[in-house]
Scaffold this motif. Structure first.
Motif, PDB file in Angstrom:
ATOM      1  N   HIS A 126      49.268  49.855  50.734  1.00 29.09           N
ATOM      2  CA  HIS A 126      48.009  48.796  50.751  1.00 29.09           C
ATOM      3  C   HIS A 126      47.691  48.166  49.308  1.00 29.09           C
ATOM      4  CE1 HIS A 126      46.837  50.613  54.783  1.00 29.09           C
ATOM      5  NE2 HIS A 126      48.235  50.483  54.516  1.00 29.09           N
ATOM      6  N   ARG A 127      47.847  49.085  48.101  1.00 30.63           N
ATOM      7  CA  ARG A 127      47.304  48.669  46.912  1.00 30.63           C
ATOM      8  C   ARG A 127      48.124  47.343  46.461  1.00 30.63           C
ATOM      9  NH1 ARG A 127      45.429  53.268  44.092  1.00 30.63           N
ATOM     10  NH2 ARG A 127      45.520  52.014  42.120  1.00 30.63           N
ATOM     11  N   PHE A 128      49.234  47.248  47.017  1.00 29.26           N
ATOM     12  CA  PHE A 128      50.316  46.250  46.521  1.00 29.26           C
ATOM     13  C   PHE A 128      50.293  44.914  47.377  1.00 29.26           C
ATOM     14  CE2 PHE A 128      51.336  49.880  44.444  1.00 29.26           C
ATOM     15  CZ  PHE A 128      52.016  49.451  42.808  1.00 29.26           C
ATOM     16  N   ARG A 129      49.364  45.023  48.469  1.00 36.53           N
ATOM     17  CA  ARG A 129      49.222  43.816  49.373  1.00 36.53           C
ATOM     18  C   ARG A 129      48.737  42.704  48.341  1.00 36.53           C
ATOM     19  NH1 ARG A 129      46.812  46.440  54.611  1.00 36.53           N
ATOM     20  NH2 ARG A 129      48.564  47.062  55.918  1.00 36.53           N
ATOM     21  N   GLN A 130      49.051  41.342  48.451  1.00 39.68           N
ATOM     22  CA  GLN A 130      48.545  40.409  47.720  1.00 39.68           C
ATOM     23  C   GLN A 130      47.134  40.124  48.097  1.00 39.68           C
ATOM     24  OE1 GLN A 130      50.049  38.725  45.594  1.00 39.68           O
ATOM     25  NE2 GLN A 130      48.616  37.295  45.029  1.00 39.68           N
ATOM     26  N   ALA A 131      46.519  40.284  49.045  1.00 40.35           N
ATOM     27  CA  ALA A 131      45.140  40.209  49.450  1.00 40.35           C
ATOM     28  C   ALA A 131      44.250  41.280  48.947  1.00 40.35           C
ATOM     29  CB  ALA A 131      44.884  40.279  51.149  1.00 40.35           C
ATOM     30  N   SER A 132      44.954  42.441  48.736  1.00 40.55           N
ATOM     31  CA  SER A 132      44.351  43.689  48.038  1.00 40.55           C
ATOM     32  C   SER A 132      44.236  43.089  46.677  1.00 40.55           C
ATOM     33  CB  SER A 132      45.032  44.950  48.302  1.00 40.55           C
ATOM     34  OG  SER A 132      45.071  45.345  49.842  1.00 40.55           O
ATOM     35  N   LEU A 133      45.061  42.864  45.807  1.00 39.92           N
ATOM     36  CA  LEU A 133      45.267  42.512  44.485  1.00 39.92           C
ATOM     37  C   LEU A 133      44.261  41.374  44.324  1.00 39.92           C
ATOM     38  CD1 LEU A 133      49.206  42.618  44.014  1.00 39.92           C
ATOM     39  CD2 LEU A 133      47.376  44.347  43.326  1.00 39.92           C
ATOM     40  N   VAL A 134      44.069  40.329  45.148  1.00 42.51           N
ATOM     41  CA  VAL A 134      43.107  39.215  44.786  1.00 42.51           C
ATOM     42  C   VAL A 134      42.053  39.654  44.816  1.00 42.51           C
ATOM     43  CG1 VAL A 134      42.377  37.134  45.680  1.00 42.51           C
ATOM     44  CG2 VAL A 134      44.722  37.414  45.700  1.00 42.51           C
ATOM     45  N   LEU A 135      41.390  40.752  45.831  1.00 42.01           N
ATOM     46  CA  LEU A 135      40.192  41.050  46.038  1.00 42.01           C
ATOM     47  C   LEU A 135      39.696  42.070  44.798  1.00 42.01           C
ATOM     48  CD1 LEU A 135      37.383  41.334  47.597  1.00 42.01           C
ATOM     49  CD2 LEU A 135      38.339  43.175  48.965  1.00 42.01           C
ATOM     50  N   GLN A 136      40.422  42.987  44.314  1.00 41.58           N
ATOM     51  CA  GLN A 136      40.535  43.647  43.557  1.00 41.58           C
ATOM     52  C   GLN A 136      40.180  42.896  42.127  1.00 41.58           C
ATOM     53  OE1 GLN A 136      43.703  46.392  42.408  1.00 41.58           O
ATOM     54  NE2 GLN A 136      42.513  47.411  40.441  1.00 41.58           N
ATOM     55  N   ASP A 137      40.955  41.730  41.839  1.00 42.55           N
ATOM     56  CA  ASP A 137      40.713  40.897  40.758  1.00 42.55           C
ATOM     57  C   ASP A 137      39.207  40.084  40.839  1.00 42.55           C
ATOM     58  OD1 ASP A 137      41.666  39.162  38.535  1.00 42.55           O
ATOM     59  OD2 ASP A 137      41.131  37.794  39.695  1.00 42.55           O
ATOM     60  N   VAL A 138      38.833  39.792  42.213  1.00 44.94           N
ATOM     61  CA  VAL A 138      37.541  39.152  42.454  1.00 44.94           C
ATOM     62  C   VAL A 138      36.632  39.907  41.852  1.00 44.94           C
ATOM     63  CG1 VAL A 138      36.115  38.206  44.219  1.00 44.94           C
ATOM     64  CG2 VAL A 138      38.401  37.427  44.120  1.00 44.94           C
ATOM     65  N   LEU A 139      36.458  41.224  42.151  1.00 48.44           N
ATOM     66  CA  LEU A 139      35.519  42.323  42.064  1.00 48.44           C
ATOM     67  C   LEU A 139      35.335  42.643  40.491  1.00 48.44           C
ATOM     68  CD1 LEU A 139      35.795  44.540  45.151  1.00 48.44           C
ATOM     69  CD2 LEU A 139      34.058  43.328  44.617  1.00 48.44           C
ATOM     70  N   GLU A 140      36.557  42.905  39.998  1.00 43.83           N
ATOM     71  CA  GLU A 140      36.663  43.342  38.556  1.00 43.83           C
ATOM     72  C   GLU A 140      36.280  42.132  37.526  1.00 43.83           C
ATOM     73  OE1 GLU A 140      40.706  44.904  38.040  1.00 43.83           O
ATOM     74  OE2 GLU A 140      40.391  46.658  38.860  1.00 43.83           O
ATOM     75  N   THR A 141      36.160  40.873  37.919  1.00 45.88           N
ATOM     76  CA  THR A 141      36.162  39.769  37.113  1.00 45.88           C
ATOM     77  C   THR A 141      34.598  39.300  37.569  1.00 45.88           C
ATOM     78  OG1 THR A 141      36.944  38.178  38.516  1.00 45.88           O
ATOM     79  CG2 THR A 141      38.495  38.997  36.794  1.00 45.88           C
ATOM     80  N   GLY A 142      33.829  39.996  38.417  1.00 50.89           N
ATOM     81  CA  GLY A 142      32.561  39.715  38.517  1.00 50.89           C
ATOM     82  C   GLY A 142      32.236  38.600  39.261  1.00 50.89           C
TER      83      GLY A 142
END
Length: 337
Positions: A126-142
């Motif tokens: 699940h960590r490699f789903r595109q949606a997961s990666l986009v959400l992780q970036d949204v959170l990490e970049t503030g």
């Protein structure tokens, strides 16, 4: 180094199917030299153009110097022994979740990889789903601001026939129920996205929909990594099964990850969406999902070995999720409704 990356696959049960599809996709990079199984399924390796040796003895694969890594897709109760033998033979390991039956054995397994200085990757696709990666970036970049609250729900379904299979949902074979076998994927992703500091309260149940040894429904209140409120629900008793959901409330908007689909609503009015095709394995057909995230995970694992870096999902990473599951069970009130 050989031109292609030599691998062996241990186990040809249901968990091997997305791995076999991924190995076929990556056949120009990977030489699958062995499939190790006690229950031969020659039809599952027939699509491979290059010969794959179907063997029952693990040592046959481990003694081959061209095998650099082993995918272990066997029941949890076998993991520590198989991985120890792989590490002793100098092979890297990509391991199907969970690490092992319990926390103590899981810690031993991670420690073994560290002692041998070899890679231990864990299959949390699940960590490699595109949606997961986009959400992780949204959170990490503030972009979502400071997290104020988050929830995770795994409303899945498994029929009684699933649990009637030998060992399903037992401590001896699986090590646990919905938390360790089904929800562990989403819990691992949830931890990466928002963190979990502690479990405030937990209720563990065996519903009347299943006759089984371990739990099929868990509810909990959590404290997130930054101290905000969190909550959890995981079950295999919600017919016919629905996609897992992670919701995050931030000071600049909110996000909803439903299976492999994402919607982020920003206070500015901007809407960010990621759509995918295919199921999530939430219902009776537990293999109803795309194998693309498995393929990306396998690619990252190979690249990590070649580049002498840690894979995106490590044994230490997986151990954090085992610690969370252990906390949910230790904190729990147990009931049978």
């Amino acid at each position: 180094m050989p031109e292609r990356f030599g691998m062996a696959l241990v186990g040809l049960g249901a968990a091997s199917q997305p791995h076999l599809l991924s190995l076929q996709d990556l056949s120009e990079r990977i030489d699958l030299r062995y499939a190790v199984t006690r229950h031969p399924h020659p039809d599952r390796i027939r699509p491979f153009t290059a010969p794959v040796r179907l063997v029952s003895a693990l040592d046959e694969a481990l003694n081959d110097p061209l095998v650099q890594a082993v995918i272990v897709a066997t029941p949890p109760s076998t993991h520590l022994d198989i991985c120890q033998r792989c590490f002793a033979a100098g092979k890297h390991v990509l391991l199907e979740k969970p690490l092992e039956l319990n926390l103590e054995k899981s810690k031993q397994l991670v420690s073994l990889a560290q002692q041998y200085g070899l890679h231990l990757g864990v299959v949390f696709q699940h960590r490699f789903r595109q949606a997961s990666l986009v959400l992780q970036d949204v959170l990490e970049t503030g972009r979502l601001g400071e997290v104020q609250a988050a929830s995770v729900r795994v409303p899945w379904w498994r029929s009684q026939s699933y649990y009637n299979e030998l060992g399903r949902g037992t401590l001896a074979r699986d090590g646990g129920g919905v938390l360790l076998t089904q929800a562990i994927h989403t819990l691992n992703l949830f931890q990466v996205l928002v963190g979990v500091k502690s479990v405030t309260a937990s209720l563990v149940q065996k519903t009347r929909l299943h006759q089984m040894e371990t739990e099929d429904h868990v509810s909990a209140l959590l404290v997130l990594g930054n101290g905000a409120a969190g909550d959890l629900m995981a079950t295999t008793a919600m017919y016919p099964g629905f996609p897992e959901t992670i919701e995050v409330i931030g000071t600049l908007g909110s996000a909803r990850l439903t299976g492999a689909d994402l919607q982020v609503h920003f206070l500015t009015g901007e809407l960010l969406t990621v759509r995918s095709e295919g199921g999530t394995g939430s219902g009776a057909n537990m293999m109803d999902f795309s194998h693309a995230p498995h393929r990306d995970l396998l690619t990252d694992f190979m690249d990590a070995i070649a580049q002498k870096r840690a894979p995106r999902v490590t044994g230490e990473d997986a151990l954090k999720t085992h610690l969370l599951i252990d906390a949910l069970l230790r904190k729990a009130q147990v009931s049978k409704v």
